[in-house]
Design a protein around this motif. Structure first.
Motif, PDB file in Angstrom:
ATOM      1  N   PHE A  45       0.803  -1.269  -0.068  1.00 49.47           N
ATOM      2  CA  PHE A  45      -0.043  -0.107  -0.093  1.00 49.47           C
ATOM      3  C   PHE A  45       0.859   1.340  -0.030  1.00 49.47           C
ATOM      4  N   GLU A  46       0.266   2.201  -0.584  1.00 50.67           N
ATOM      5  CA  GLU A  46       1.114   3.487  -0.637  1.00 50.67           C
ATOM      6  C   GLU A  46       0.551   4.464   0.650  1.00 50.67           C
ATOM      7  N   PRO A  47       1.461   4.817   1.516  1.00 50.69           N
ATOM      8  CA  PRO A  47       1.031   5.396   2.813  1.00 50.69           C
ATOM      9  C   PRO A  47       0.206   6.739   2.515  1.00 50.69           C
ATOM     10  N   GLY A  48       0.706   7.415   1.423  1.00 51.25           N
ATOM     11  CA  GLY A  48      -0.085   8.926   1.139  1.00 51.25           C
ATOM     12  C   GLY A  48      -1.298   8.744   0.858  1.00 51.25           C
ATOM     13  N   LYS A  49      -1.959   7.371   0.748  1.00 51.10           N
ATOM     14  CA  LYS A  49      -3.300   7.006   0.009  1.00 51.10           C
ATOM     15  C   LYS A  49      -4.286   6.884   1.323  1.00 51.10           C
ATOM     16  N   LEU A  50      -3.472   6.528   2.500  1.00 45.09           N
ATOM     17  CA  LEU A  50      -4.081   6.203   3.758  1.00 45.09           C
ATOM     18  C   LEU A  50      -4.836   7.359   4.465  1.00 45.09           C
ATOM     19  N   ALA A  51      -5.998   7.076   5.303  1.00 47.97           N
ATOM     20  CA  ALA A  51      -6.528   7.981   6.167  1.00 47.97           C
ATOM     21  C   ALA A  51      -5.321   8.667   7.104  1.00 47.97           C
ATOM     22  N   GLN A  52      -4.815   7.568   7.789  1.00 54.09           N
ATOM     23  CA  GLN A  52      -3.727   7.816   8.662  1.00 54.09           C
ATOM     24  C   GLN A  52      -2.409   7.258   8.246  1.00 54.09           C
ATOM     25  N   SER A  53      -1.629   8.003   7.640  1.00 55.00           N
ATOM     26  CA  SER A  53      -0.302   7.539   7.014  1.00 55.00           C
ATOM     27  C   SER A  53       0.681   7.378   8.111  1.00 55.00           C
ATOM     28  N   ASN A  54       0.449   7.892   9.192  1.00 56.24           N
ATOM     29  CA  ASN A  54       1.557   7.951  10.164  1.00 56.24           C
ATOM     30  C   ASN A  54       1.984   6.515  10.611  1.00 56.24           C
ATOM     31  N   ARG A  55       3.065   6.181  11.477  1.00 56.78           N
ATOM     32  CA  ARG A  55       3.596   4.970  11.722  1.00 56.78           C
ATOM     33  C   ARG A  55       2.191   4.381  12.404  1.00 56.78           C
ATOM     34  N   GLN A  56       1.756   4.843  13.535  1.00 58.62           N
ATOM     35  CA  GLN A  56       0.965   4.223  14.030  1.00 58.62           C
ATOM     36  C   GLN A  56      -0.393   3.638  13.511  1.00 58.62           C
ATOM     37  N   GLY A  57      -0.717   4.652  12.172  1.00 56.07           N
ATOM     38  CA  GLY A  57      -1.832   4.031  11.647  1.00 56.07           C
ATOM     39  C   GLY A  57      -1.478   3.035  10.592  1.00 56.07           C
ATOM     40  N   ARG A  58      -0.227   3.027  10.318  1.00 58.83           N
ATOM     41  CA  ARG A  58       0.228   1.940   9.555  1.00 58.83           C
ATOM     42  C   ARG A  58       0.482   0.525  10.184  1.00 58.83           C
ATOM     43  N   LYS A  59       0.718   0.754  11.587  1.00 52.01           N
ATOM     44  CA  LYS A  59       0.991  -0.431  12.463  1.00 52.01           C
ATOM     45  C   LYS A  59      -0.423  -1.089  12.874  1.00 52.01           C
ATOM     46  N   ILE A  60      -1.464  -0.316  12.836  1.00 51.50           N
ATOM     47  CA  ILE A  60      -2.947  -0.622  13.197  1.00 51.50           C
ATOM     48  C   ILE A  60      -3.324  -1.418  11.955  1.00 51.50           C
ATOM     49  N   MET A  61      -3.114  -0.890  10.810  1.00 53.35           N
ATOM     50  CA  MET A  61      -3.557  -1.524   9.416  1.00 53.35           C
ATOM     51  C   MET A  61      -2.821  -2.756   9.405  1.00 53.35           C
TER      52      MET A  61
END
Length: 76
Positions: A45-61
């Motif tokens: 996934f591209e982090p820029g396309k996520l609602a929460q692209s910070n580290r915490q948001g990525r780890k939750i995903m």
């Protein structure tokens, strides 16, 4: 669902996330099926396309998708 491509399945995940996770479980299941069919081990996934692209948001995903049986990584 059988004619869905990997990129389309990932795009559907982005749309679902932007719509407050509407039908997210359905989209994750479709992504998992496409990955299995195509022999892909990890969805990127591209982090820029996520609602929460910070580290915490990525780890939750990653954690949520892992529970659903889908390995996730993020592009640079």
């Amino acid at each position: 669902m059988s004619d869905l491509t990997l990129n389309e399945a990932i795009d559907n995940i982005y749309v679902s996330i932007k719509n407050d996770n509407e039908d997210l479980d359905t989209q994750v299941a479709a992504l998992k099926a496409v990955m299995k069919r195509d022999g892909v081990k990890e969805a990127v996934f591209e982090p820029g396309k996520l609602a929460q692209s910070n580290r915490q948001g990525r780890k939750i995903m990653q954690s949520y998708f892992k529970k659903k049986g889908v390995a996730v990584s993020f592009s640079a």
